[in-house]
Each structure stands twice: as structure tokens, then as C-alpha cells.
Design a protein around this motif. Structure first.
Motif, PDB file in Angstrom:
ATOM      1  N   HIS A   1       0.325   0.660 -14.846  1.00 56.83           N
ATOM      2  CA  HIS A   1      -0.491   1.927 -15.378  1.00 56.83           C
ATOM      3  C   HIS A   1      -0.353   2.171 -16.843  1.00 56.83           C
ATOM      4  CE1 HIS A   1      -0.869   2.706 -11.059  1.00 56.83           C
ATOM      5  NE2 HIS A   1       0.696   2.858 -10.916  1.00 56.83           N
ATOM      6  N   ILE A   2      -0.386   1.040 -17.736  1.00 56.17           N
ATOM      7  CA  ILE A   2      -0.506   1.058 -19.126  1.00 56.17           C
ATOM      8  C   ILE A   2      -1.917   1.346 -19.537  1.00 56.17           C
ATOM      9  CG2 ILE A   2      -0.059  -0.042 -21.198  1.00 56.17           C
ATOM     10  CD1 ILE A   2       2.005  -1.963 -19.712  1.00 56.17           C
ATOM     11  N   ASN A   3      -2.331   2.078 -20.651  1.00 55.47           N
ATOM     12  CA  ASN A   3      -3.696   2.237 -20.838  1.00 55.47           C
ATOM     13  C   ASN A   3      -4.276   0.852 -21.362  1.00 55.47           C
ATOM     14  OD1 ASN A   3      -5.962   2.866 -22.576  1.00 55.47           O
ATOM     15  ND2 ASN A   3      -5.262   4.982 -22.341  1.00 55.47           N
ATOM     16  N   ILE A   4      -5.468   0.700 -20.583  1.00 57.08           N
ATOM     17  CA  ILE A   4      -6.438  -0.351 -20.756  1.00 57.08           C
ATOM     18  C   ILE A   4      -6.662  -0.758 -22.182  1.00 57.08           C
ATOM     19  CG2 ILE A   4      -8.560   0.649 -20.354  1.00 57.08           C
ATOM     20  CD1 ILE A   4      -7.360  -2.889 -18.960  1.00 57.08           C
ATOM     21  N   ALA A   5      -6.978   0.316 -23.073  1.00 59.63           N
ATOM     22  CA  ALA A   5      -7.199  -0.023 -24.511  1.00 59.63           C
ATOM     23  C   ALA A   5      -6.127  -0.833 -25.045  1.00 59.63           C
ATOM     24  CB  ALA A   5      -7.626   1.246 -25.081  1.00 59.63           C
ATOM     25  N   PHE A   6      -4.921  -0.261 -24.782  1.00 58.55           N
ATOM     26  CA  PHE A   6      -3.666  -0.910 -25.644  1.00 58.55           C
ATOM     27  C   PHE A   6      -3.303  -2.445 -25.055  1.00 58.55           C
ATOM     28  CE2 PHE A   6      -2.189   3.801 -25.578  1.00 58.55           C
ATOM     29  CZ  PHE A   6      -2.852   3.860 -27.005  1.00 58.55           C
ATOM     30  N   LEU A   7      -3.946  -2.377 -23.713  1.00 55.69           N
ATOM     31  CA  LEU A   7      -3.463  -3.906 -23.305  1.00 55.69           C
ATOM     32  C   LEU A   7      -4.423  -4.894 -23.807  1.00 55.69           C
ATOM     33  CD1 LEU A   7      -2.748  -2.855 -19.547  1.00 55.69           C
ATOM     34  CD2 LEU A   7      -1.227  -3.852 -21.103  1.00 55.69           C
TER      35      LEU A   7
ATOM     36  N   VAL B   1      -9.014 -12.822 -20.277  1.00 56.43           N
ATOM     37  CA  VAL B   1      -7.936 -11.995 -21.023  1.00 56.43           C
ATOM     38  C   VAL B   1      -8.198 -10.471 -20.675  1.00 56.43           C
ATOM     39  CG1 VAL B   1      -7.171 -10.833 -23.381  1.00 56.43           C
ATOM     40  CG2 VAL B   1      -7.551 -13.437 -23.091  1.00 56.43           C
ATOM     41  N   THR B   2      -9.494 -10.132 -20.400  1.00 56.50           N
ATOM     42  CA  THR B   2      -9.841  -8.878 -19.826  1.00 56.50           C
ATOM     43  C   THR B   2      -9.317  -8.533 -18.344  1.00 56.50           C
ATOM     44  OG1 THR B   2     -11.656  -8.777 -21.137  1.00 56.50           O
ATOM     45  CG2 THR B   2     -11.649  -7.277 -19.419  1.00 56.50           C
ATOM     46  N   GLY B   3      -9.234  -9.833 -17.789  1.00 52.46           N
ATOM     47  CA  GLY B   3      -8.649  -9.687 -16.180  1.00 52.46           C
ATOM     48  C   GLY B   3      -7.222  -9.516 -16.367  1.00 52.46           C
ATOM     49  N   MET B   4      -6.511 -10.083 -17.369  1.00 52.80           N
ATOM     50  CA  MET B   4      -4.987  -9.973 -17.401  1.00 52.80           C
ATOM     51  C   MET B   4      -4.707  -8.512 -17.692  1.00 52.80           C
ATOM     52  SD  MET B   4      -3.851 -13.267 -19.699  1.00 52.80           S
ATOM     53  CE  MET B   4      -4.901 -14.802 -19.408  1.00 52.80           C
ATOM     54  N   ALA B   5      -5.535  -7.879 -18.740  1.00 53.67           N
ATOM     55  CA  ALA B   5      -5.274  -6.422 -19.091  1.00 53.67           C
ATOM     56  C   ALA B   5      -5.591  -5.632 -17.809  1.00 53.67           C
ATOM     57  CB  ALA B   5      -6.245  -6.075 -20.305  1.00 53.67           C
TER      58      ALA B   5
ATOM     59  N   CYS C   1     -12.962   2.563 -28.890  1.00 56.03           N
ATOM     60  CA  CYS C   1     -14.167   3.173 -28.026  1.00 56.03           C
ATOM     61  C   CYS C   1     -13.479   3.502 -26.660  1.00 56.03           C
ATOM     62  CB  CYS C   1     -15.204   2.032 -27.793  1.00 56.03           C
ATOM     63  SG  CYS C   1     -16.075   1.812 -29.353  1.00 56.03           S
ATOM     64  N   ILE C   2     -12.762   2.416 -26.048  1.00 57.73           N
ATOM     65  CA  ILE C   2     -12.056   2.662 -24.577  1.00 57.73           C
ATOM     66  C   ILE C   2     -11.391   4.046 -24.731  1.00 57.73           C
ATOM     67  CG2 ILE C   2     -10.594   2.025 -23.128  1.00 57.73           C
ATOM     68  CD1 ILE C   2     -11.473  -1.019 -23.787  1.00 57.73           C
ATOM     69  N   LEU C   3     -10.475   4.219 -25.779  1.00 58.93           N
ATOM     70  CA  LEU C   3      -9.781   5.633 -25.676  1.00 58.93           C
ATOM     71  C   LEU C   3     -10.831   6.765 -25.849  1.00 58.93           C
ATOM     72  CD1 LEU C   3      -7.000   4.387 -28.139  1.00 58.93           C
ATOM     73  CD2 LEU C   3      -6.658   5.195 -25.867  1.00 58.93           C
ATOM     74  N   TRP C   4     -11.677   6.842 -26.793  1.00 64.17           N
ATOM     75  CA  TRP C   4     -12.360   8.109 -27.142  1.00 64.17           C
ATOM     76  C   TRP C   4     -13.716   8.144 -26.953  1.00 64.17           C
ATOM     77  CZ3 TRP C   4      -9.477   6.130 -32.027  1.00 64.17           C
ATOM     78  CH2 TRP C   4      -8.148   6.752 -32.118  1.00 64.17           C
TER      79      TRP C   4
END
Length: 293
Positions: free
Chosen positions: A57-63, A45-49, A97-100
Motif C-alpha cells: 500500500h505504498i503510493n504508486i507514484a513513489f514506487l 517495471v510498471t507491473g512491479m510497482a 501527474c499520478i500524485l496531483w
């Protein structure tokens, strides 16, 4: 509920949260310090994101949250309410965490990124599993999908990863796809070590006419716990009617002790039948009590 049981549950709960917190930090470090800044991919799933992040170019945290959440909810009946709640909260905290939570870019060396990106992703997912949640929902998706289409979990995971790596090769080049495969391989091996332990154990079963001597050696000289099954040996092709009662001995040893055990058993009884297999996890017994000292 007695006091000792309550303390044990509190201890287990605390250790779960520590594992999950360390897992989240490890994945955050891998993504922000290694994979994302260098446009690398992983499997699952991390690979899909990561693939969608590079493409749209969508933020990885949201994906990560958006892809994992429906997978987790789809597997509700397979995993239970407690697991779903713990996993959902953990994925949400990972996204925050990824965001901030800032992480500096560590390196631009492709081999280091691929190897250590996979290592820290794998360590994070493995620690999450030890804490009782899924920080990457690929296995939940595989089990859920497998029940619908009839494929095994391994086949589903292989198929999903092949799609990810094929798309990566088509749009980002073969080199990127190959490095992504290496990242996923390192991550999967690291997950195994984290979940099952670095020190793997081997279960050994021994069938011999000299079982008393072998039992004495295992307990008195190797300091091992043993389990004895009552069995019957014989039934050879040329003497099928001939058999005799025997003790079937089972014990668990570390990988370093397997050779010593087999050599000693064959010295006691050259005709002894021995077979062994990997033991994923051990709990309690002499083996664990000794390792705790």
C-alpha cells in the motif's frame, strides 16, 4: 550550423517533448482511471510497482520513480547521459501527474480494464520511446542484466514478467494473474504499433534473369524506388559450373502491395526467386515522400 539544420533540430526536440507529454498523460490515465482502482497488474517495471503497491500500500507514484531510477542509472553506459537525464525528468513528471492530476475511475468491467489499461500503458510507453526516453525501464534492466548473466534481452524480460505474474497468482488469485497477462500482451503489442507504425512495410528482394522487365514494372507501374545489387546466379547441383551475372533488385512496399508485386513478378518470370522480410522503420526515399502528400 546552418539555419535549416537548427530548425530541424528544434522541430525534432519539440516533437520529442510532445510525444513524452502525451505518453505521460496516457500512462497516468491508465493507472488512475483503470488499473490501480481495480487492483489490476501489468508486466515490466510498471507491473512491479503495481504489485508492491497492492502488497504494501505504498503510493504508486513513489514506487514507479523509485524502481525506475536505479534501473535507468544502472544502464547509464548503455544509453548515455542525454537519455538518462531526459528519462529521469520524464519519470519524475509522471510521478507528479499520478500524485496531483485527477483522473476519474472509468469502469469496473474486468475485460475493459485489462484491454484498455494495457492499451493506454502501451501507448504511453511507446510514445515515450518515440520521444527518446523510457517510461518503463524493463528493457534497460534486461540489457544490463543480460550483460551480467549471459541471457538474451527477451529471456530476461520473460523471466521478470513470469515472476510478477506468479506472485500475482499466489497472492491475488489466478484470475488476476490471467488478466494481468492479457494487460501486458495488449501493452506490448501497442508499443510495437506506436514505435514501428501501424502501417508495416515489407522489404522484397528479387533475383531473376528478366531483371530489366521487373525493374521497369516496379518503377513505371508501381511507382517504387529500387536498389540494384550486382550478383551472380546459377550454381545448381547438376550444373554447378554454370552461372551468369544478374541484377538483384531490392524494394520496399506496404503489406497491401506484396501480393500484387509477387503476382506481377511471377507473370514476368515464373522462375524468379523472391524473398521478403518485415521492415521495422523507413526514412526518406520515394516511399516516405509519397506518404507525406
Amino acid at each position: 550550423m546552418n539555419t535549416s539544420t537548427t530548425k530541424l533540430k528544434l522541430k525534432d526536440t519539440l516533437s520529442d517533448y510532445i510525444f513524452i507529454a502525451l505518453g505521460i498523460l496516457s500512462i497516468n490515465f491508465a493507472l488512475k482511471g483503470l488499473l490501480v482502482p481495480n487492483h489490476f497488474f501489468d508486466g515490466g517495471v510498471t507491473g512491479m510497482a503495481l504489485l508492491l503497491h497492492e502488497t504494501y500500500h505504498i503510493n504508486i507514484a513513489f514506487l514507479i520513480f523509485a524502481i525506475n531510477l536505479p534501473v535507468i542509472l544502472a544502464g547509464y553506459k548503455l544509453t548515455g547521459k542525454k537519455f538518462v537525464i531526459k528519462t529521469t525528468i520524464s519519470i519524475l513528471i509522471l510521478g507528479m501527474c499520478i500524485l496531483w492530476l485527477p483522473v476519474p475511475v472509468i469502469t469496473h468491467d474486468k475485460l475493459i480494464i485489462s484491454m484498455f489499461g494495457g492499451f493506454f500503458i502501451g501507448m504511453g510507453v511507446g510514445l515515450g520511446m518515440r520521444g527518446g526516453c523510457a517510461l518503463d525501464g524493463i528493457e534497460i534492466l534486461a540489457v544490463y542484466t543480460g550483460k551480467k548473466v549471459g541471457f538474451t534481452m527477451s529471456e530476461i524480460i520473460l523471466g521478470l514478467n513470469l515472476i510478477i505474474f506468479t506472485v500475482a497468482a499466489m497472492f491475488f488469485g489466478l484470475e488476476t494473474a490471467f488478466y494481468s497477462m492479457l494487460t501486458y500482451y495488449v501493452a506490448s503489442r501497442t508499443i510495437n504499433y506506436v514505435v514501428e507504425g501501424v502501417q508495416e512495410f515489407t522489404g522484397v528482394t528479387i533475383v531473376s534473369g528478366k531483371s530489366e522487365e521487373i525493374k521497369a514494372f516496379l518503377v513505371l507501374h508501381m511507382d517504387k524506388g529500387i536498389t540494384v545489387y550486382k550478383g551472380e546466379r546459377g550454381f545448381m547441383k547438376n550444373s554447378f559450373e554454370v552461372s551468369a551475372d544478374c541484377d538483384i533488385i531490392y524494394t520496399v512496399v506496404t503489406r497491401l502491395e506484396v501480393r500484387r508485386l509477387k503476382n506481377a513478378v511471377h507473370e514476368i518470370d515464373p522462375a524468379a526467386f523472391i524473398f521478403s522480410g518485415s521492415v521495422k522503420e523507413t526514412a526518406g526515399g520515394i516511399l516516405k515522400r509519397k506518404s507525406g502528400h
